[in-house]
Design an enzyme around this catalytic site. Structure first.
Site, PDB file in Angstrom:
ATOM      1  N   GLU A   1      39.890  48.275  58.972  1.00 23.78           N
ATOM      2  CA  GLU A   1      40.357  49.246  57.988  1.00 23.78           C
ATOM      3  C   GLU A   1      39.374  50.416  57.995  1.00 23.78           C
ATOM      4  OE1 GLU A   1      39.961  48.369  53.828  1.00 23.78           O
ATOM      5  OE2 GLU A   1      41.544  49.777  53.308  1.00 23.78           O
TER       6      GLU A   1
ATOM      7  N   CYS B   1      43.337  53.294  49.736  1.00 26.03           N
ATOM      8  CA  CYS B   1      43.845  52.066  50.352  1.00 26.03           C
ATOM      9  C   CYS B   1      45.092  52.358  51.174  1.00 26.03           C
ATOM     10  CB  CYS B   1      44.126  51.020  49.281  1.00 26.03           C
ATOM     11  SG  CYS B   1      45.095  51.658  47.931  1.00 26.03           S
TER      12      CYS B   1
ATOM     13  N   LYS C   1      35.011  44.819  35.143  1.00 29.89           N
ATOM     14  CA  LYS C   1      33.773  45.102  35.882  1.00 29.89           C
ATOM     15  C   LYS C   1      34.023  46.282  36.807  1.00 29.89           C
ATOM     16  CE  LYS C   1      31.610  44.299  39.606  1.00 29.89           C
ATOM     17  NZ  LYS C   1      30.765  45.496  39.706  1.00 29.89           N
TER      18      LYS C   1
ATOM     19  N   GLU D   1      44.816  43.291  45.051  1.00 31.27           N
ATOM     20  CA  GLU D   1      45.214  44.535  45.735  1.00 31.27           C
ATOM     21  C   GLU D   1      44.119  44.837  46.746  1.00 31.27           C
ATOM     22  OE1 GLU D   1      47.944  45.903  45.518  1.00 31.27           O
ATOM     23  OE2 GLU D   1      48.787  45.501  43.542  1.00 31.27           O
TER      24      GLU D   1
END
Ligand code: NAP
Length: 476
Positions: free
Chosen positions: A380, A278, A169, A244
């Site tokens: 983040e 990331c 997906k 992850e």
């Protein structure tokens, strides 16, 4: 473009579509099917029917197909990079790099085709045992929009070479490159149903795939919050997961560091892909004794970054990928200003280019004097905003660096061996860089500690995430 299920390009059962927008211009690029729970179930069925056939091919046969696909991807690199920049926003050079990365990752897994096998084990007084490694069955991959091509390769490479079939997906903002890459794999000879792509909302298509009883493993890359939801759902079926998730990588610049190199590392580490990586540098700590010199150089570097449409020449940084992310960054910086939680020394605004083009642009931004409790250090920050703090020594730098719920990457910049060793040993992260940041390679494991995730991708160990180990005991 259409979804790819069972080797065919198909529309969604609902007959509905959603728009894919160029984040630099606001223009409509394409429309893709809005997949439903039924589409997810059809794709799982297709992957399940293809499994026995694919699992019974030799790893070398599978490698030949993946290798052919990587060759086609290399030939079509420019066209694929153009598509990636249009849907994702990053400068063309970064897109070319990512497409090259996709091919390189597949080639790496082709090279491992002969490497995974069981063992023969003598067992004291009881005879012998041997182990065999088997593919798991149908796997699901759910991926984000920041590096859609590279992360697709990180998942399909190990899953397919080890004999699993897959339903992927893509992120709803960036499915076009993924769909094109899947059609290249078909062209290269991948049998129908081995790789299926279902587009549509994560809460619908993603959750259906995770919950499907026929799915044996989920490999997810995305936000920590989504990862926790997926872990909860997967626990119901006791499924394997690789997660992850996010990061808040620190970069430590010591008093003896090569400051020019550290500035270049910080610029690339923070502003590559408009800060949407990331393992981007999300917090920077510099020793007080060199802070003034370092920050001046960094400020000059940030002011020199050219922001614009990634398809144009001489652009260092494109727009943010989507409205949600753009609104978040604007709101975050406004909040910092309102609460007086730091001093913006450059950037902090929506640049001119954005108002002209309806794109999601934001200036590369440097903020100093940020208090510990600021959102800038706690959340983040997935965008082009870098908080820079000062520390008196290495102990304080390591303490500040580790003061986060994340543990993906971290870097230390020094020429001193003792400091380098302390940093490499004491920084709490899945990957620690010395005098560099952001570099990843398919040959070495990648993944995080703490809330940055579970499991590892890349490197030979990634294969064990997609293989079941069976022990057979013999009494002879
Ligand atoms: P996200 O919102 O978590 O979405 C990631 C994927 O999950 C998308 O395909 C999304 O679909 C889908 N999804 C959303 N909700 C879901 C649900 N309830 N169940 C199943 N699937 C669901 O993350 P993002 O904003 O795309 O990506 C940015 C994040 O990824 C950042 O936190 C970044 O650090 C992280 N990241 C981590 C790594 C790593 O290797 N550690 C690498 C790259 C990025 P829709 O698009 O349809 O919502």
């Amino acid at each position: 473009m259409k979804m790819q299920i069972g080797g065919k390009a198909v529309d969604a059962c609902s007959g509905e579509f959603f728009d894919i927008i160029n984040p630099a211009t606001g223009e409509l690029i394409d429309r893709v099917p809005k997949g439903t729970e039924d589409d997810a179930a059809i794709a799982v069925e297709s992957a399940s029917s293809a499994f026995n056939g694919w699992a019974s091919t030799s790893p070398q046969q599978r490698a030949r197909i993946l290798y052919t696909a990587s060759g086609i991807v290399r030939q079509r690199q420019d066209e694929l990079a153009f598509l990636l920049t249009r849907e994702q926003g990053k400068p063309l050079a970064e897109s070319k790099n990512e497409i090259e990365g996709f091919a390189h990752v597949l080639e790496y897994y082709c090279g491992l085709a002969s490497s995974f096998h069981g063992d023969f084990v003598p067992v004291h007084q009881n005879g012998y045992a041997f182990t065999v490694k088997k593919p798991l069955g149908v796997c699901t991959a759910i991926i984000p929009w920041n590096m859609p091509a590279l992360i697709m390769a990180w998942k399909i490479g190990p899953a397919l070479i080890s004999g699993n079939t897959l339903v992927l997906k893509p992120a709803s903002n960036t499915p076009l490159t993924n769909l094109t890459l899947a059609s290249i794999l078909s062209e290269a000879g991948l049998p129908p149903g081995v790789l299926n792509i279902v587009t549509g909302p994560g809460e619908v298509v993603g959750e259906s795939l995770v919950k499907s009883p026929k799915v044996k493993k989920i490999s997810f890359t995305g936000e920590a919050r989504t990862g926790k939801r997926i872990a909860e759902l997967a626990a119901g079926g006791m499924k394997r997961v690789t997660l992850e998730l996010g990061g808040s990588d620190p970069m430590l610049v010591c008093d003896d560091a090569d400051l020019e190199a550290a500035v270049a590392g910080a610029l690339r580490g923070r502003f590559y892909n408009c800060g949407q990586a990331c393992t981007a540098v999300k917090r920077l700590f510099v020793f007080e004794s060199v802070a003034e010199r370092f920050i001046k150089k960094l400020e000059a570097g940030v002011r020199n970054l050219r922001v614009g449409n990634g398809l144009h020449e001489n652009v260092d940084m494109g727009p943010l990928n989507n409205r949600r992310q753009w609104e978040y960054i604007k709101e975050l910086v406004a909040d910092v200003e309102e609460k007086d939680e730091g001093r913006i020394i450059t950037g902090g605004r929506v640049p001119e280019v954005s108002t002209c083009s309806k794109g999601y642009f934001f200036e590369p931004t440097l903020i100093v004097d940020v208090p510990r409790e600021s959102r800038l250090l706690k959340e983040e920050v997935f965008g082009p905003v870098l908080p820079v703090g000062q520390v008196k020594d290495l102990d304080e730098a390591i303490e500040e660096s580790n003061n986060t719920c994340y543990g993906l990457g971290a870097s230390i910049w020094t020429k001193n061996l003792d400091k380098a060793r302390a940093g490499c040993e004491q920084l709490n992260a899945g990957i620690v860089w010395l005098n560099q940041h952001l570099k990843v390679a398919p040959e070495v494991p990648f993944g995080g500690t703490k809330e940055s995730g579970i499991g590892r991708e890349n490197g030979p160990d990634a294969l064990s995430e997609y293989l079941d180990l069976k022990t057979i005991m013999l009494k002879i």
